[in-house]
Scaffold this motif. Structure first.
Motif, PDB file in Angstrom:
ATOM      1  N   ILE A  36       9.844 -18.680   9.637  1.00 40.73           N
ATOM      2  CA  ILE A  36       8.932 -19.502   8.402  1.00 40.73           C
ATOM      3  C   ILE A  36       7.884 -20.104   9.570  1.00 40.73           C
ATOM      4  N   LEU A  37       6.432 -19.652   9.281  1.00 42.07           N
ATOM      5  CA  LEU A  37       5.284 -20.421  10.088  1.00 42.07           C
ATOM      6  C   LEU A  37       4.746 -21.528   9.282  1.00 42.07           C
ATOM      7  N   VAL A  38       4.801 -22.770   9.956  1.00 42.53           N
ATOM      8  CA  VAL A  38       4.227 -24.332   9.484  1.00 42.53           C
ATOM      9  C   VAL A  38       2.792 -24.453  10.192  1.00 42.53           C
ATOM     10  N   PHE A  39       1.983 -24.609   9.436  1.00 48.63           N
ATOM     11  CA  PHE A  39       0.700 -25.308   9.737  1.00 48.63           C
ATOM     12  C   PHE A  39       0.755 -26.716   9.104  1.00 48.63           C
ATOM     13  N   HIS A  40       0.694 -27.730  10.332  1.00 44.14           N
ATOM     14  CA  HIS A  40       0.536 -29.188  10.154  1.00 44.14           C
ATOM     15  C   HIS A  40      -0.524 -29.554   9.495  1.00 44.14           C
ATOM     16  N   GLY A  41      -0.265 -30.825   8.882  1.00 42.76           N
ATOM     17  CA  GLY A  41      -1.737 -31.412   8.263  1.00 42.76           C
ATOM     18  C   GLY A  41      -2.492 -32.147   9.325  1.00 42.76           C
ATOM     19  N   GLY A  42      -3.431 -32.850   8.860  1.00 43.36           N
ATOM     20  CA  GLY A  42      -4.272 -33.735   9.703  1.00 43.36           C
ATOM     21  C   GLY A  42      -3.629 -34.714  10.472  1.00 43.36           C
ATOM     22  N   HIS A  43      -4.174 -35.201  11.477  1.00 37.29           N
ATOM     23  CA  HIS A  43      -3.762 -36.319  12.417  1.00 37.29           C
ATOM     24  C   HIS A  43      -2.045 -36.058  13.124  1.00 37.29           C
ATOM     25  N   ALA A 108      -4.480 -30.561   5.303  1.00 39.78           N
ATOM     26  CA  ALA A 108      -5.400 -29.942   6.132  1.00 39.78           C
ATOM     27  C   ALA A 108      -5.119 -28.690   6.810  1.00 39.78           C
ATOM     28  N   GLY A 109      -3.886 -28.321   6.942  1.00 36.56           N
ATOM     29  CA  GLY A 109      -3.560 -26.982   7.308  1.00 36.56           C
ATOM     30  C   GLY A 109      -3.484 -25.870   6.181  1.00 36.56           C
ATOM     31  N   GLY A 110      -3.676 -26.434   4.990  1.00 35.78           N
ATOM     32  CA  GLY A 110      -3.679 -25.280   3.886  1.00 35.78           C
ATOM     33  C   GLY A 110      -4.630 -24.246   4.086  1.00 35.78           C
TER      34      GLY A 110
END
Length: 291
Positions: A36-43, A108-110
């Motif tokens: 599973i690839l996870v793109f994190h959010g801001g900060h 923000a990674g959405g």
């Protein structure tokens, strides 16, 4: 677990890949047969895991890259979501990953997750969005102007140093200040509903956050590719999120041909701390199993 003062947070070990597109910091954890690839959010960045227990418990390996401007991934790698989606595809090839069971976009990674799914459908089987920024204007004008002042690359270290000190010296006050931007409910009410462990986790997370040059870039407009995302998609967002208005989730669910919208009873943007998160986690596991 972290202390109630937020004095420590377990940041995970990361590596750096040097790809044709540029340098990418990443974390690869687990021994599952599928990834599973996870793109994190801001900060945040690759070393700061949020809500990943549900994936690990289901037996998946997690790949989490730092997006451009965060951690050890420079802004020159990919720069915009389209370019970084291509860089992440290169990273997958380098790591021998031929298919991704799911790509996850947090906050923000959405938009990067959606762009990844649209540009590389052969690689991405399913999509999960958690409190994700969509393609509506974001953030509001006041937040955008303020963000460019206090979170730009020249001053963000000082901004976070001040916030760290506040959370450590006056945890309740610091958490209320930070929670104000994450919920339409009064921050005092949101804080009161958190358990001691949840307060400690949030405090610990807030004390290791950094914006780098990534957050200002996150606020730039991105081409809308939602209608091109044909993979099964789970859109998870709460109606009382102040940081990313619920309209983003509604617009994404309406635009994507195979999307399901789930509205948890979380008190803030941080859906993992909602009273019904066990139900949401079960929904995620069922969604993954269907794939």
């Amino acid at each position: 677990m972290v202390s109630t003062s937020g004095a420590a947070f377990a940041e995970r070990t990361t590596n750096v890949a040097r790809l044709p597109a540029g340098q990418v910091e990443y974390r690869l954890e687990g021994e599952g047969l599928r990834t599973i690839l996870v793109f994190h959010g801001g900060h945040t960045r690759a070393g700061l895991a949020q809500g990943e227990e549900v994936f690990a418990d289901a037996g998946f390996t997690v790949l989490a890259p730092s997006r451009p401007g965060y951690g050890r991934t420079p802004m020159t790698t990919g720069t915009a979501p389209a370019g970084f989606a291509d860089a992440t595809s290169q990273l997958c090839r380098t790591l021998g990953i031929e298919r991704l069971a799911t790509v996850v976009g947090i906050s923000a990674g959405g938009r990067t997750a959606l762009t990844m799914a649209a540009r590389h459908p052969h690689l991405v089987e399913r999509v999960i969005l958690q409190s994700a920024v969509g393609f509506l204007p974001w953030p509001d004008r006041l937040t955008r102007l303020g963000g460019r002042v206090v979170f730009n690359a020249r001053v963000e270290a000082g901004t976070w140093a001040i916030l760290r000190s506040l959370v450590r010296l006056a945890p309740s006050l610091g958490l209320r200040l930070l929670l104000h931007d994450l919920s339409v409910l009064p921050a005092r009410q949101v804080l009161a509903r958190l358990s001691t462990a949840e307060r400690a986790t949030l405090a610990g997370l807030f004390t290791v956050m950094r914006s780098g040059s990534g957050f200002v870039a996150d606020m730039l407009p991105v081409p809308d590719c939602a209608a091109q995302v044909s993979q099964p998609t789970l859109v998870i967002a709460t109606r009382i999120d102040r940081s990313v208005p619920f309209a983003h989730a509604e617009s994404l669910a309406a635009a994507m041909p195979n999307a399901e919208l789930v509205d948890p009873r979380a008190d803030s943007h941080m859906i993992w701390f909602g009273p019904d998160y066990p139900r949401i986690a079960a929904k995620i596991r069922d969604f993954l199993a269907a794939g």
